[in-house]
Design a protein around this motif. Structure first.
Motif, PDB file in Angstrom:
ATOM      1  N   LEU A  15      -7.256   4.685  -1.313  1.00 26.17           N
ATOM      2  CA  LEU A  15      -6.567   4.251   0.045  1.00 26.17           C
ATOM      3  C   LEU A  15      -7.684   4.003   1.131  1.00 26.17           C
ATOM      4  O   LEU A  15      -8.622   4.576   1.088  1.00 26.17           O
ATOM      5  N   ALA A  16      -7.023   3.290   2.060  1.00 27.68           N
ATOM      6  CA  ALA A  16      -7.627   3.108   3.318  1.00 27.68           C
ATOM      7  C   ALA A  16      -7.589   4.617   4.358  1.00 27.68           C
ATOM      8  O   ALA A  16      -6.761   5.357   3.900  1.00 27.68           O
ATOM      9  N   PRO A  17      -8.358   4.544   5.136  1.00 26.11           N
ATOM     10  CA  PRO A  17      -8.563   5.998   5.941  1.00 26.11           C
ATOM     11  C   PRO A  17      -7.125   6.152   6.628  1.00 26.11           C
ATOM     12  O   PRO A  17      -6.816   7.385   6.838  1.00 26.11           O
ATOM     13  N   ASP A  18      -6.455   5.174   6.985  1.00 28.69           N
ATOM     14  CA  ASP A  18      -5.109   5.262   7.766  1.00 28.69           C
ATOM     15  C   ASP A  18      -3.938   4.335   7.030  1.00 28.69           C
ATOM     16  O   ASP A  18      -4.378   3.303   6.654  1.00 28.69           O
ATOM     17  N   ALA A 174       4.704   5.253  13.275  1.00 24.31           N
ATOM     18  CA  ALA A 174       4.713   6.093  12.317  1.00 24.31           C
ATOM     19  C   ALA A 174       4.196   7.499  12.215  1.00 24.31           C
ATOM     20  O   ALA A 174       3.406   7.726  12.875  1.00 24.31           O
ATOM     21  N   GLU A 175       5.069   8.338  11.579  1.00 19.65           N
ATOM     22  CA  GLU A 175       4.619   9.656  11.500  1.00 19.65           C
ATOM     23  C   GLU A 175       4.370  10.031   9.949  1.00 19.65           C
ATOM     24  O   GLU A 175       3.630  10.844   9.921  1.00 19.65           O
ATOM     25  N   ALA A 176       5.125   9.394   9.204  1.00 17.80           N
ATOM     26  CA  ALA A 176       5.021   9.491   8.005  1.00 17.80           C
ATOM     27  C   ALA A 176       4.992   8.059   7.096  1.00 17.80           C
ATOM     28  O   ALA A 176       5.879   7.144   7.483  1.00 17.80           O
ATOM     29  N   VAL A 177       4.168   7.808   6.303  1.00 15.12           N
ATOM     30  CA  VAL A 177       4.027   6.243   5.407  1.00 15.12           C
ATOM     31  C   VAL A 177       3.867   6.499   3.946  1.00 15.12           C
ATOM     32  O   VAL A 177       2.925   6.989   3.792  1.00 15.12           O
ATOM     33  N   GLU A 178       4.897   6.003   3.202  1.00 18.12           N
ATOM     34  CA  GLU A 178       4.730   6.406   1.645  1.00 18.12           C
ATOM     35  C   GLU A 178       4.403   4.992   1.083  1.00 18.12           C
ATOM     36  O   GLU A 178       5.289   3.975   1.378  1.00 18.12           O
ATOM     37  N   PHE A 179       3.353   4.832   0.109  1.00 12.65           N
ATOM     38  CA  PHE A 179       3.178   3.844  -0.624  1.00 12.65           C
ATOM     39  C   PHE A 179       3.796   3.937  -1.969  1.00 12.65           C
ATOM     40  O   PHE A 179       2.963   4.925  -2.513  1.00 12.65           O
ATOM     41  N   TRP A 180       4.442   3.408  -2.559  1.00 18.59           N
ATOM     42  CA  TRP A 180       5.017   3.659  -3.923  1.00 18.59           C
ATOM     43  C   TRP A 180       4.607   2.463  -4.900  1.00 18.59           C
ATOM     44  O   TRP A 180       4.838   1.343  -4.282  1.00 18.59           O
ATOM     45  N   GLN A 181       4.218   2.615  -5.827  1.00 14.12           N
ATOM     46  CA  GLN A 181       3.650   1.591  -6.811  1.00 14.12           C
ATOM     47  C   GLN A 181       4.293   2.225  -8.249  1.00 14.12           C
ATOM     48  O   GLN A 181       4.098   3.309  -8.809  1.00 14.12           O
ATOM     49  N   GLY A 182       4.995   1.103  -8.756  1.00 12.67           N
ATOM     50  CA  GLY A 182       5.624   1.382 -10.100  1.00 12.67           C
ATOM     51  C   GLY A 182       4.693   1.634 -11.191  1.00 12.67           C
ATOM     52  O   GLY A 182       3.726   0.705 -11.318  1.00 12.67           O
ATOM     53  N   ARG A 183       5.098   2.423 -12.027  1.00 14.92           N
ATOM     54  CA  ARG A 183       4.287   2.594 -13.220  1.00 14.92           C
ATOM     55  C   ARG A 183       5.154   2.688 -14.367  1.00 14.92           C
ATOM     56  O   ARG A 183       6.188   3.035 -14.260  1.00 14.92           O
ATOM     57  N   GLU A 184       4.648   2.569 -15.720  1.00 16.94           N
ATOM     58  CA  GLU A 184       5.395   2.851 -16.916  1.00 16.94           C
ATOM     59  C   GLU A 184       5.869   4.314 -16.962  1.00 16.94           C
ATOM     60  O   GLU A 184       5.484   5.157 -16.470  1.00 16.94           O
ATOM     61  N   ASN A 185       7.086   4.221 -17.751  1.00 14.98           N
ATOM     62  CA  ASN A 185       7.730   5.754 -18.137  1.00 14.98           C
ATOM     63  C   ASN A 185       8.137   6.488 -16.742  1.00 14.98           C
ATOM     64  O   ASN A 185       8.373   7.533 -16.909  1.00 14.98           O
ATOM     65  N   ARG A 186       8.500   5.557 -15.819  1.00 14.74           N
ATOM     66  CA  ARG A 186       8.965   5.864 -14.329  1.00 14.74           C
ATOM     67  C   ARG A 186       8.261   6.969 -13.896  1.00 14.74           C
ATOM     68  O   ARG A 186       8.672   7.997 -13.024  1.00 14.74           O
ATOM     69  N   LEU A 187       6.857   6.940 -14.469  1.00 13.42           N
ATOM     70  CA  LEU A 187       5.902   7.863 -13.547  1.00 13.42           C
ATOM     71  C   LEU A 187       5.254   7.255 -12.630  1.00 13.42           C
ATOM     72  O   LEU A 187       4.037   6.842 -12.699  1.00 13.42           O
ATOM     73  N   HIS A 188       5.966   6.716 -11.475  1.00 14.24           N
ATOM     74  CA  HIS A 188       5.449   5.930 -10.547  1.00 14.24           C
ATOM     75  C   HIS A 188       4.446   6.825  -9.628  1.00 14.24           C
ATOM     76  O   HIS A 188       4.334   8.056  -9.581  1.00 14.24           O
ATOM     77  N   ASP A 189       3.538   6.163  -8.894  1.00 12.73           N
ATOM     78  CA  ASP A 189       2.521   6.605  -7.988  1.00 12.73           C
ATOM     79  C   ASP A 189       3.292   6.604  -6.555  1.00 12.73           C
ATOM     80  O   ASP A 189       3.752   5.684  -6.066  1.00 12.73           O
ATOM     81  N   LEU A 191       2.141   8.059  -2.961  1.00 16.74           N
ATOM     82  CA  LEU A 191       1.258   8.569  -1.966  1.00 16.74           C
ATOM     83  C   LEU A 191       1.712   8.389  -0.271  1.00 16.74           C
ATOM     84  O   LEU A 191       2.102   7.399  -0.172  1.00 16.74           O
ATOM     85  N   ARG A 192       1.619   9.432   0.175  1.00 18.13           N
ATOM     86  CA  ARG A 192       2.358   9.455   1.479  1.00 18.13           C
ATOM     87  C   ARG A 192       1.494  10.081   2.534  1.00 18.13           C
ATOM     88  O   ARG A 192       0.667  11.159   2.578  1.00 18.13           O
ATOM     89  N   TYR A 193       1.048   9.317   3.759  1.00 15.38           N
ATOM     90  CA  TYR A 193       0.267   9.582   4.747  1.00 15.38           C
ATOM     91  C   TYR A 193       1.085  10.498   5.582  1.00 15.38           C
ATOM     92  O   TYR A 193       2.379   9.774   5.851  1.00 15.38           O
ATOM     93  N   VAL A 194       0.702  11.568   6.314  1.00 10.72           N
ATOM     94  CA  VAL A 194       1.524  12.265   7.253  1.00 10.72           C
ATOM     95  C   VAL A 194       0.521  12.654   8.230  1.00 10.72           C
ATOM     96  O   VAL A 194      -0.516  13.006   8.021  1.00 10.72           O
ATOM     97  N   LEU A 195       1.114  12.285   9.497  1.00  9.93           N
ATOM     98  CA  LEU A 195       0.373  12.525  10.633  1.00  9.93           C
ATOM     99  C   LEU A 195       0.723  14.006  10.993  1.00  9.93           C
ATOM    100  O   LEU A 195       1.549  14.545  11.493  1.00  9.93           O
ATOM    101  N   THR A 196      -0.434  14.731  11.162  1.00 11.98           N
ATOM    102  CA  THR A 196      -0.448  16.282  11.665  1.00 11.98           C
ATOM    103  C   THR A 196      -1.683  16.682  12.727  1.00 11.98           C
ATOM    104  O   THR A 196      -2.751  16.317  12.342  1.00 11.98           O
TER     105      THR A 196
END
Length: 207
Positions: A15-18, A174-189, A191-196
């Motif tokens: 992932l990138a830093p932001d 943005a306060e939250a940004v989720e990146f969704w990557q499809g994977r086999e067996n429905r075990l997708h990735d 990863l969500r950035y959250v601003l705190t």
């Protein structure tokens, strides 16, 4: 109907830093993949009573300040955001088994920024912004076309068309940004950035 995903995964170390930099990476890849209108996104809002609505809108700008789209402020989404200034943006890049979901507060862009973008629109789109009271009932297609024709007579091709006062941009910060990557067996990735406290952290979500 079920698709089987076999794409490469998304790991925290990649992932990138932001999220804005990460979005820029994925957006470029989506555009290079040949996806039709990768800047098309589903904008979801809710009114003062919490009743949701969604529609597809085109992303026009993005940077570290947020994601920008333009609309008629009297439209349903415009009225929703006036009463409840939060939005969710979904980029459904199904062709490459990816999604991006952005959520956060929304605010109007300044009139200078709106006018600058409006000048870049095709002449017909400029007239359309004046002709359509977006989301309002209209008696017939003929009435809409007649309104457009009158505007075309008033502002012929090559003549400057001012930005309508009821038309402009919204910037979703943005306060939250989720990146969704499809994977086999429905075990997708997911990863969500959250601003705190002004800093971005990353969390992994179960698929």
């Amino acid at each position: 109907m079920r698709a089987h995903y076999r794409a490469e995964g998304l790991a925290e170390r990649d992932l990138a830093p932001d999220p804005y930099q990460q979005f820029a990476r994925w957006f470029e890849q989506a555009a290079d993949s040949g996806l039709h209108e990768p800047n098309a996104m589903v904008v979801s809002t809710a009114d003062a009573e919490g009743r949701p609505s969604s529609r597809t809108v085109l992303l026009k700008q993005y940077d570290e300040r947020g994601f920008v789209f333009f609309t008629n402020y009297g439209s349903r989404k415009g009225r929703d955001l006036e009463a409840n200034p939060y939005a969710s943006l979904l980029f459904p890049w199904h062709g490459i088994a990816r999604q991006v979901i952005v959520s956060g507060p929304a605010e109007r862009t300044g009139r200078d920024e709106t006018a600058a973008y409006f000048r870049t629109r095709p002449h017909g789109s400029q007239l359309g912004a004046w002709a359509s009271e977006q989301s309002s009932p209209v008696a017939s297609r003929e009435e809409l076309d007649a309104t457009y024709a009158r505007l075309a007579d008033r502002y012929p091709e090559g003549e400057d068309v001012p930005a309508p006062p009821q038309w402009g941009g919204f910037r979703v910060r943005a306060e939250a940004v989720e990146f969704w990557q499809g994977r086999e067996n429905r075990l997708h990735d997911r990863l969500r950035y959250v601003l705190t406290d002004g800093k971005w952290t990353v969390e992994r979500l179960c698929p």
